[in-house]
Design a protein around this motif. Sequence first.
Motif, PDB file in Angstrom:
ATOM      1  N   LYS A 196      -8.482   0.415  -0.184  1.00  6.28           N
ATOM      2  CA  LYS A 196      -8.525   0.914  -1.565  1.00  6.28           C
ATOM      3  C   LYS A 196      -7.409   0.284  -2.399  1.00  6.28           C
ATOM      4  CE  LYS A 196      -8.228   5.184  -4.283  1.00  6.28           C
ATOM      5  NZ  LYS A 196      -8.117   6.672  -4.218  1.00  6.28           N
ATOM      6  N   ALA A 197      -6.217   0.205  -1.818  1.00  2.38           N
ATOM      7  CA  ALA A 197      -5.078  -0.373  -2.530  1.00  2.38           C
ATOM      8  C   ALA A 197      -5.333  -1.845  -2.849  1.00  2.38           C
ATOM      9  CB  ALA A 197      -3.808  -0.219  -1.696  1.00  2.38           C
ATOM     10  N   PHE A 198      -5.881  -2.577  -1.891  1.00  2.00           N
ATOM     11  CA  PHE A 198      -6.184  -3.983  -2.144  1.00  2.00           C
ATOM     12  C   PHE A 198      -7.201  -4.134  -3.269  1.00  2.00           C
ATOM     13  CE2 PHE A 198      -9.358  -7.359  -1.436  1.00  2.00           C
ATOM     14  CZ  PHE A 198      -8.575  -8.433  -1.848  1.00  2.00           C
ATOM     15  N   ALA A 199      -8.256  -3.346  -3.227  1.00  2.00           N
ATOM     16  CA  ALA A 199      -9.288  -3.426  -4.266  1.00  2.00           C
ATOM     17  C   ALA A 199      -8.687  -3.171  -5.644  1.00  2.00           C
ATOM     18  CB  ALA A 199     -10.401  -2.426  -3.974  1.00  2.00           C
ATOM     19  N   ASN A 200      -7.701  -2.282  -5.715  1.00  2.00           N
ATOM     20  CA  ASN A 200      -7.075  -1.942  -6.991  1.00  2.00           C
ATOM     21  C   ASN A 200      -6.203  -3.066  -7.543  1.00  2.00           C
ATOM     22  OD1 ASN A 200      -8.263   0.579  -7.042  1.00  2.00           O
ATOM     23  ND2 ASN A 200      -6.509   1.639  -6.181  1.00  2.00           N
ATOM     24  N   VAL A 201      -5.557  -3.825  -6.642  1.00  2.00           N
ATOM     25  CA  VAL A 201      -4.624  -4.867  -7.116  1.00  2.00           C
ATOM     26  C   VAL A 201      -5.233  -6.262  -7.121  1.00  2.00           C
ATOM     27  CG1 VAL A 201      -2.654  -3.536  -6.243  1.00  2.00           C
ATOM     28  CG2 VAL A 201      -3.585  -5.402  -4.850  1.00  2.00           C
ATOM     29  N   ARG A 202      -6.456  -6.418  -6.667  1.00  2.00           N
ATOM     30  CA  ARG A 202      -7.038  -7.760  -6.504  1.00  2.00           C
ATOM     31  C   ARG A 202      -6.923  -8.625  -7.764  1.00  2.00           C
ATOM     32  NH1 ARG A 202     -11.708  -9.833  -3.367  1.00  2.00           N
ATOM     33  NH2 ARG A 202     -12.544  -7.726  -3.075  1.00  2.00           N
ATOM     34  N   ASP A 203      -7.156  -8.018  -8.940  1.00  8.87           N
ATOM     35  CA  ASP A 203      -7.169  -8.847 -10.147  1.00  8.87           C
ATOM     36  C   ASP A 203      -5.786  -9.344 -10.556  1.00  8.87           C
ATOM     37  OD1 ASP A 203      -6.141  -6.477 -11.230  1.00  8.87           O
ATOM     38  OD2 ASP A 203      -7.280  -6.670 -13.099  1.00  8.87           O
ATOM     39  N   THR A 204      -4.716  -8.829  -9.912  1.00 10.38           N
ATOM     40  CA  THR A 204      -3.377  -9.338 -10.214  1.00 10.38           C
ATOM     41  C   THR A 204      -3.021 -10.541  -9.346  1.00 10.38           C
ATOM     42  OG1 THR A 204      -2.271  -7.883  -8.617  1.00 10.38           O
ATOM     43  CG2 THR A 204      -2.570  -7.029 -10.862  1.00 10.38           C
ATOM     44  N   PRO A 238       0.782  -1.241   0.000  1.00  5.91           N
ATOM     45  CA  PRO A 238       0.000   0.000   0.000  1.00  5.91           C
ATOM     46  C   PRO A 238       0.819   1.299   0.000  1.00  5.91           C
ATOM     47  CG  PRO A 238       0.121  -0.844   2.211  1.00  5.91           C
ATOM     48  CD  PRO A 238       0.810  -1.864   1.344  1.00  5.91           C
ATOM     49  N   ALA A 239       2.164   1.198   0.090  1.00  5.31           N
ATOM     50  CA  ALA A 239       2.987   2.409   0.185  1.00  5.31           C
ATOM     51  C   ALA A 239       2.767   3.352  -0.993  1.00  5.31           C
ATOM     52  CB  ALA A 239       4.463   2.013   0.274  1.00  5.31           C
ATOM     53  N   LEU A 240       2.632   2.796  -2.192  1.00  2.00           N
ATOM     54  CA  LEU A 240       2.462   3.628  -3.382  1.00  2.00           C
ATOM     55  C   LEU A 240       1.165   4.429  -3.327  1.00  2.00           C
ATOM     56  CD1 LEU A 240       3.593   1.037  -6.057  1.00  2.00           C
ATOM     57  CD2 LEU A 240       4.787   3.159  -5.510  1.00  2.00           C
ATOM     58  N   THR A 241       0.077   3.764  -2.960  1.00  2.00           N
ATOM     59  CA  THR A 241      -1.213   4.443  -2.901  1.00  2.00           C
ATOM     60  C   THR A 241      -1.206   5.533  -1.829  1.00  2.00           C
ATOM     61  OG1 THR A 241      -2.396   2.498  -3.724  1.00  2.00           O
ATOM     62  CG2 THR A 241      -3.696   4.135  -2.557  1.00  2.00           C
ATOM     63  N   ILE A 242      -0.541   5.278  -0.729  1.00  2.00           N
ATOM     64  CA  ILE A 242      -0.435   6.283   0.329  1.00  2.00           C
ATOM     65  C   ILE A 242       0.303   7.516  -0.194  1.00  2.00           C
ATOM     66  CG2 ILE A 242       0.747   6.805   2.509  1.00  2.00           C
ATOM     67  CD1 ILE A 242      -0.015   3.986   3.439  1.00  2.00           C
ATOM     68  N   LEU A 243       1.406   7.303  -0.911  1.00  2.00           N
ATOM     69  CA  LEU A 243       2.171   8.420  -1.459  1.00  2.00           C
ATOM     70  C   LEU A 243       1.381   9.158  -2.533  1.00  2.00           C
ATOM     71  CD1 LEU A 243       5.698   6.735  -1.642  1.00  2.00           C
ATOM     72  CD2 LEU A 243       5.071   8.719  -0.242  1.00  2.00           C
ATOM     73  N   GLN A 244       0.610   8.414  -3.318  1.00  2.00           N
ATOM     74  CA  GLN A 244      -0.239   9.052  -4.323  1.00  2.00           C
ATOM     75  C   GLN A 244      -1.301   9.936  -3.673  1.00  2.00           C
ATOM     76  OE1 GLN A 244      -1.002   5.234  -6.749  1.00  2.00           O
ATOM     77  NE2 GLN A 244      -1.401   6.862  -8.235  1.00  2.00           N
ATOM     78  N   GLU A 245      -1.931   9.402  -2.642  1.00  2.00           N
ATOM     79  CA  GLU A 245      -2.995  10.144  -1.957  1.00  2.00           C
ATOM     80  C   GLU A 245      -2.464  11.442  -1.351  1.00  2.00           C
ATOM     81  OE1 GLU A 245      -6.358   9.448  -1.508  1.00  2.00           O
ATOM     82  OE2 GLU A 245      -6.179   7.833  -2.972  1.00  2.00           O
ATOM     83  N   LYS A 246      -1.200  11.418  -0.967  1.00  2.00           N
ATOM     84  CA  LYS A 246      -0.571  12.606  -0.393  1.00  2.00           C
ATOM     85  C   LYS A 246      -0.077  13.573  -1.466  1.00  2.00           C
ATOM     86  CE  LYS A 246       1.069  10.567   3.961  1.00  2.00           C
ATOM     87  NZ  LYS A 246       2.243  10.391   4.842  1.00  2.00           N
ATOM     88  N   GLY A 247      -0.138  13.146  -2.722  1.00  2.00           N
ATOM     89  CA  GLY A 247       0.372  13.982  -3.807  1.00  2.00           C
ATOM     90  C   GLY A 247       1.887  14.039  -3.833  1.00  2.00           C
ATOM     91  N   ALA A 248       2.535  13.049  -3.201  1.00  2.00           N
ATOM     92  CA  ALA A 248       3.998  13.055  -3.074  1.00  2.00           C
ATOM     93  C   ALA A 248       4.712  12.474  -4.284  1.00  2.00           C
ATOM     94  CB  ALA A 248       4.409  12.290  -1.818  1.00  2.00           C
ATOM     95  N   ILE A 249       4.015  11.647  -5.069  1.00  2.00           N
ATOM     96  CA  ILE A 249       4.645  11.025  -6.240  1.00  2.00           C
ATOM     97  C   ILE A 249       3.722  11.064  -7.449  1.00  2.00           C
ATOM     98  CG2 ILE A 249       6.127   9.445  -4.921  1.00  2.00           C
ATOM     99  CD1 ILE A 249       4.098   7.202  -5.589  1.00  2.00           C
ATOM    100  N   LYS A 250       4.348  10.952  -8.612  1.00  2.00           N
ATOM    101  CA  LYS A 250       3.619  10.768  -9.854  1.00  2.00           C
ATOM    102  C   LYS A 250       4.009   9.407 -10.407  1.00  2.00           C
ATOM    103  CE  LYS A 250       2.974  12.499 -14.568  1.00  2.00           C
ATOM    104  NZ  LYS A 250       3.385  13.515 -15.582  1.00  2.00           N
ATOM    105  N   ILE A 251       3.016   8.561 -10.696  1.00  2.00           N
ATOM    106  CA  ILE A 251       3.279   7.224 -11.201  1.00  2.00           C
ATOM    107  C   ILE A 251       3.679   7.297 -12.677  1.00  2.00           C
ATOM    108  CG2 ILE A 251       2.292   4.950 -11.663  1.00  2.00           C
ATOM    109  CD1 ILE A 251       2.745   5.470  -8.717  1.00  2.00           C
ATOM    110  N   MET A 252       4.813   6.652 -12.987  1.00  2.00           N
ATOM    111  CA  MET A 252       5.344   6.665 -14.355  1.00  2.00           C
ATOM    112  C   MET A 252       5.161   5.317 -15.059  1.00  2.00           C
ATOM    113  SD  MET A 252       6.344   9.764 -14.127  1.00  2.00           S
ATOM    114  CE  MET A 252       7.274  10.077 -15.629  1.00  2.00           C
ATOM    115  N   VAL A 253       5.276   4.243 -14.302  1.00  2.00           N
ATOM    116  CA  VAL A 253       5.075   2.879 -14.823  1.00  2.00           C
ATOM    117  C   VAL A 253       4.199   2.156 -13.814  1.00  2.00           C
ATOM    118  CG1 VAL A 253       6.177   0.698 -15.457  1.00  2.00           C
ATOM    119  CG2 VAL A 253       7.341   2.857 -15.945  1.00  2.00           C
TER     120      VAL A 253
END
Length: 344
Positions: A287-295, A197-212
């Motif tokens: 939220k993060a789990f729901a997003n990755v469930r299909d993987t 969930p670290a990525l989603t937390i950083l996204q929610e904070k506006g701290a990172i932009k996802i590139m890949v």
Amino acid sequence: MTKLQMRRRTLLAAAPIVLAAPHVARAQAKPEKSKVVLAVGGKSALYYLSLTIAERKGFFKEAGLDVEINDFQGGAKSLQALMGGSADVVAGAYEHTIRMQQRGQPIVGFALIGRGMQLAIGLRTDVAAKVKGPADIKGMKFGVTAPGSQTHMLVNNWAAKGGLKPTDIVAIGVGAGASVVAAIEKGEVDGVSQADPALTILQEKGAIKIMVDTRTMKGNQELFGGSMPAACLYAQPDLLKKTPGTAQALATGIVRADQWLQTASPADVAAAVPEAFLLGDRAIYEKAFANVRDTISPDGVMPSDGPANCLKFLAEGDPKIEPAKIKLADTWTNEFAQRAGKRS
């Protein structure tokens, strides 16, 4: 129909089940080793969620195993534990089976956790504004779980698409979870290659932009052309050959966890994992789990296109990998996962 006839018909109908019972018992061999040491790198990440569920829901115990889980900073470290003899089995990236075969040290995967890579590369927001493509990341520092892990390989692969060599970027081991968030917030790295969930937390904070992004099967299809095997159970061949009952029990635990996760609600999943895994925000974890469930693999079985896609991915980012010399059939067996699926 008289009561006697009805009773006779009921007994006859049950007879095949009674007769089959001894055969079923023989097929479900007890583990040769009841105590197993398992190494993993970054257990709190959703990347390894099936492992945590197998442990917390008692699926390993029901299969007759006492599994001691040792959590390391990253997948490369857990691989070292296996090769050094301090672990019996690893929950780690499938790609390590290919890389070790290249080095003449065979290991075999046998129960799939992720059918999609489930990782993403994010750049600090202030840095992302200067990056138009992978060629622009030369000299940048990336927080990976540990150098040599799949998170590192993903950055190398992205860099190669921009004509860069692995040495053109700097990979810094920051582990998984809260340490990833801290590395970005303190400016210790320019970007991260990590799991949720670290990525989603950083996204929610506006701290990172996802590139890949490979956290959905759609993302894996776009980047790899299909499935990309991620976390799995792998071991040295002797575990599977000399203690097949133990390997089967391990696979059964993971397959049952895979299956449970297909229908579990995000709230049920959050309630099942240790509180620390939520990184202080249950809603974002769900939220993060729901997003990755299909993987998450639905059955522990390796998809037919998985090994070849993984080999291609590795060869693109690592010139040491020679595809012509790799025998993919020796890196994986579906025998144990398929058998586990039939018993579920």
